[in-house]
Motif scaffolding. Sequence first.
Motif, PDB file in Angstrom:
ATOM      1  N   ASN A   9       0.789  -1.242   0.000  1.00  0.00           N
ATOM      2  CA  ASN A   9       0.000   0.000   0.000  1.00  0.00           C
ATOM      3  C   ASN A   9       0.817   1.285   0.000  1.00  0.00           C
ATOM      4  N   ARG A  10       2.133   1.194   0.233  1.00  0.00           N
ATOM      5  CA  ARG A  10       2.953   2.408   0.132  1.00  0.00           C
ATOM      6  C   ARG A  10       2.890   2.923  -1.294  1.00  0.00           C
ATOM      7  N   ARG A  11       2.734   4.225  -1.446  1.00  0.00           N
ATOM      8  CA  ARG A  11       2.735   4.839  -2.773  1.00  0.00           C
ATOM      9  C   ARG A  11       3.679   6.016  -2.791  1.00  0.00           C
ATOM     10  N   SER A  12       4.109   6.383  -3.989  1.00  0.00           N
ATOM     11  CA  SER A  12       4.850   7.625  -4.146  1.00  0.00           C
ATOM     12  C   SER A  12       3.867   8.769  -3.977  1.00  0.00           C
ATOM     13  N   ILE A  13       4.134   9.624  -2.996  1.00  0.00           N
ATOM     14  CA  ILE A  13       3.224  10.738  -2.695  1.00  0.00           C
ATOM     15  C   ILE A  13       3.863  12.031  -3.194  1.00  0.00           C
ATOM     16  N   ARG A  14       3.140  12.744  -4.051  1.00  0.00           N
ATOM     17  CA  ARG A  14       3.701  13.942  -4.683  1.00  0.00           C
ATOM     18  C   ARG A  14       2.942  15.211  -4.334  1.00  0.00           C
ATOM     19  N   GLN A  15       1.902  15.084  -3.501  1.00  0.00           N
ATOM     20  CA  GLN A  15       1.180  16.281  -3.027  1.00  0.00           C
ATOM     21  C   GLN A  15       1.055  16.214  -1.509  1.00  0.00           C
ATOM     22  N   GLY A  66      10.199  19.153 -15.393  1.00  0.00           N
ATOM     23  CA  GLY A  66       9.166  18.123 -15.582  1.00  0.00           C
ATOM     24  C   GLY A  66       9.114  17.098 -14.461  1.00  0.00           C
ATOM     25  N   ASN A  67      10.033  17.199 -13.499  1.00  0.00           N
ATOM     26  CA  ASN A  67      10.006  16.175 -12.446  1.00  0.00           C
ATOM     27  C   ASN A  67       8.726  16.329 -11.631  1.00  0.00           C
ATOM     28  N   PRO A  68       7.882  15.295 -11.592  1.00  0.00           N
ATOM     29  CA  PRO A  68       6.576  15.452 -10.931  1.00  0.00           C
ATOM     30  C   PRO A  68       6.668  15.653  -9.414  1.00  0.00           C
ATOM     31  N   SER A  69       7.873  15.523  -8.855  1.00  0.00           N
ATOM     32  CA  SER A  69       8.007  15.705  -7.405  1.00  0.00           C
ATOM     33  C   SER A  69       8.644  17.040  -7.014  1.00  0.00           C
ATOM     34  N   ALA A  70       8.941  17.889  -7.999  1.00  0.00           N
ATOM     35  CA  ALA A  70       9.623  19.152  -7.690  1.00  0.00           C
ATOM     36  C   ALA A  70       8.806  20.021  -6.720  1.00  0.00           C
ATOM     37  N   THR A 126       6.002   9.704   1.307  1.00  0.00           N
ATOM     38  CA  THR A 126       7.367   9.934   0.799  1.00  0.00           C
ATOM     39  C   THR A 126       7.344   9.668  -0.696  1.00  0.00           C
ATOM     40  N   VAL A 127       8.386  10.072  -1.380  1.00  0.00           N
ATOM     41  CA  VAL A 127       8.631   9.603  -2.752  1.00  0.00           C
ATOM     42  C   VAL A 127      10.145   9.621  -2.961  1.00  0.00           C
ATOM     43  N   HIS A 128      10.672   8.524  -3.442  1.00  0.00           N
ATOM     44  CA  HIS A 128      12.105   8.489  -3.759  1.00  0.00           C
ATOM     45  C   HIS A 128      12.332   9.422  -4.946  1.00  0.00           C
ATOM     46  N   VAL A 129      13.147  10.445  -4.780  1.00  0.00           N
ATOM     47  CA  VAL A 129      13.446  11.343  -5.898  1.00  0.00           C
ATOM     48  C   VAL A 129      14.927  11.176  -6.249  1.00  0.00           C
ATOM     49  N   GLY A 130      15.150  10.481  -7.366  1.00  0.00           N
ATOM     50  CA  GLY A 130      16.527  10.195  -7.771  1.00  0.00           C
ATOM     51  C   GLY A 130      16.891  10.809  -9.107  1.00  0.00           C
ATOM     52  N   PHE A 131      15.892  11.315  -9.829  1.00  0.00           N
ATOM     53  CA  PHE A 131      16.155  11.914 -11.143  1.00  0.00           C
ATOM     54  C   PHE A 131      16.671  13.339 -10.924  1.00  0.00           C
ATOM     55  N   ILE A 132      17.955  13.401 -10.565  1.00  0.00           N
ATOM     56  CA  ILE A 132      18.619  14.673 -10.260  1.00  0.00           C
ATOM     57  C   ILE A 132      19.759  14.792 -11.279  1.00  0.00           C
ATOM     58  N   ALA A 165      -1.967   3.338  -7.614  1.00  0.00           N
ATOM     59  CA  ALA A 165      -0.842   2.412  -7.773  1.00  0.00           C
ATOM     60  C   ALA A 165      -0.564   2.157  -9.250  1.00  0.00           C
ATOM     61  N   PRO A 166       0.640   2.492  -9.727  1.00  0.00           N
ATOM     62  CA  PRO A 166       0.956   2.119 -11.107  1.00  0.00           C
ATOM     63  C   PRO A 166       1.073   0.591 -11.192  1.00  0.00           C
ATOM     64  N   PRO A 167       0.723   0.016 -12.337  1.00  0.00           N
ATOM     65  CA  PRO A 167       0.725  -1.455 -12.420  1.00  0.00           C
ATOM     66  C   PRO A 167       2.121  -2.042 -12.281  1.00  0.00           C
ATOM     67  N   ARG A 168       2.207  -3.272 -11.852  1.00  0.00           N
ATOM     68  CA  ARG A 168       3.463  -4.007 -11.762  1.00  0.00           C
ATOM     69  C   ARG A 168       3.465  -5.129 -12.788  1.00  0.00           C
ATOM     70  N   LYS A 169       4.651  -5.509 -13.230  1.00  0.00           N
ATOM     71  CA  LYS A 169       4.765  -6.651 -14.136  1.00  0.00           C
ATOM     72  C   LYS A 169       4.336  -7.908 -13.393  1.00  0.00           C
TER      73      LYS A 169
HETATM   74  C1  FMN Z   1      15.572   5.148  -7.652  1.00  0.00           C
HETATM   75  C2  FMN Z   1      14.246   5.831  -7.865  1.00  0.00           C
HETATM   76  C3  FMN Z   1      14.214   7.129  -8.355  1.00  0.00           C
HETATM   77  C4  FMN Z   1      13.002   7.800  -8.507  1.00  0.00           C
HETATM   78  N1  FMN Z   1      13.003   9.103  -8.931  1.00  0.00           N
HETATM   79  C5  FMN Z   1      11.848   9.771  -9.000  1.00  0.00           C
HETATM   80  C6  FMN Z   1      11.849  11.150  -9.344  1.00  0.00           C
HETATM   81  O1  FMN Z   1      12.884  11.769  -9.599  1.00  0.00           O
HETATM   82  N2  FMN Z   1      10.641  11.785  -9.370  1.00  0.00           N
HETATM   83  C7  FMN Z   1       9.462  11.148  -9.066  1.00  0.00           C
HETATM   84  O2  FMN Z   1       8.421  11.789  -9.090  1.00  0.00           O
HETATM   85  N3  FMN Z   1       9.441   9.834  -8.733  1.00  0.00           N
HETATM   86  C8  FMN Z   1      10.591   9.135  -8.704  1.00  0.00           C
HETATM   87  N4  FMN Z   1      10.585   7.801  -8.340  1.00  0.00           N
HETATM   88  C9  FMN Z   1       9.311   7.146  -7.962  1.00  0.00           C
HETATM   89  C10 FMN Z   1       8.843   6.106  -9.014  1.00  0.00           C
HETATM   90  O3  FMN Z   1       8.367   6.763 -10.149  1.00  0.00           O
HETATM   91  C11 FMN Z   1       7.762   5.228  -8.361  1.00  0.00           C
HETATM   92  O4  FMN Z   1       8.309   4.535  -7.277  1.00  0.00           O
HETATM   93  C12 FMN Z   1       7.147   4.229  -9.334  1.00  0.00           C
HETATM   94  O5  FMN Z   1       6.459   4.889 -10.372  1.00  0.00           O
HETATM   95  C13 FMN Z   1       6.177   3.270  -8.645  1.00  0.00           C
HETATM   96  O6  FMN Z   1       5.129   3.980  -7.983  1.00  0.00           O
HETATM   97  P1  FMN Z   1       4.841   3.738  -6.430  1.00  0.00           P
HETATM   98  O7  FMN Z   1       6.084   4.198  -5.681  1.00  0.00           O
HETATM   99  O8  FMN Z   1       3.649   4.586  -6.095  1.00  0.00           O
HETATM  100  O9  FMN Z   1       4.591   2.286  -6.219  1.00  0.00           O
HETATM  101  C14 FMN Z   1      11.779   7.118  -8.196  1.00  0.00           C
HETATM  102  C15 FMN Z   1      11.826   5.820  -7.697  1.00  0.00           C
HETATM  103  C16 FMN Z   1      13.031   5.186  -7.510  1.00  0.00           C
HETATM  104  C17 FMN Z   1      13.041   3.782  -6.933  1.00  0.00           C
END
Ligand code: FMN
Length: 183
Positions: A9-15, A66-70, A126-132, A165-169
């Motif tokens: 149930n953890r999701r990437s939260i951007r708001q 364009g980074n959706p987490s900025a 939280t959201v992992h932001v690595g696209f730096i 939740a985005p789909p998983r393989k």
């Molecule tokens: C290493 C890594 C880098 C990521 N970088 C970004 C990022 O720069 N910006 C962003 O919005 N999400 C980023 N994400 C989040 C992914 O897009 C997200 O985990 C994936 O789409 C699955 O969605 P979920 O976390 O809700 O399950 C990153 C995730 C990982 C693991």
Amino acid sequence: MDTLEAIHNRRSIRQYKETPVPDELLNKVLEAARWAPSWANSQYTRYVVVKDPATKEKLAETLNRGNPSAEAIKHAPIVIVACAELKKAGYYKGIVSTDRGDWFMFDVGIAMENLALAAHAAGLGTVHVGFIPDSRKVDEILGLPEGVVSVEMTPLGYQAAEAKAPPRKELAEIVFYEKYGKH
Ligand SMILES: Cc1cc2nc3c(=O)[nH]c(=O)nc-3n(C[C@H](O)[C@H](O)[C@H](O)COP(=O)(O)O)c2cc1C
């Protein structure tokens, strides 16, 4: 919260809401990161907790537009930047031990997912932001010393909107038995 439930149930939260996060919860998620496994228990992941709006703004500027987490980096009450001391993970007596080189990304990744799961269990996003594109800018903003690099950042706070939740393989696509490609 059950571990599997948290993983699913953890999701990437951007708001995020502006509501502050109590120190007790902040410490709880940092504790979860602290207890992550690491190469030979070397524990060289470091965490910079940022609350200052001006610094959050600067961190957000290191991301592509364009980074959706900025916006989340700018507006969440807390940003945690995960850093690592280089040449520790994957090294034995100062010598690189495997053909994979420095394992710092691996150790930071595990620790930050621990943090993300603990945050979710505590009702935080939280959201992992690595696209730096140029992480040295982050290193400079935070005054990292020589030999320490930033890896990723995450906002931490109360989510302001539902995240889908985005789909998983399917397992059949990603799991093989005995040999690669064999089902
Ligand atoms: C290493 C890594 C880098 C990521 N970088 C970004 C990022 O720069 N910006 C962003 O919005 N999400 C980023 N994400 C989040 C992914 O897009 C997200 O985990 C994936 O789409 C699955 O969605 P979920 O976390 O809700 O399950 C990153 C995730 C990982 C693991």
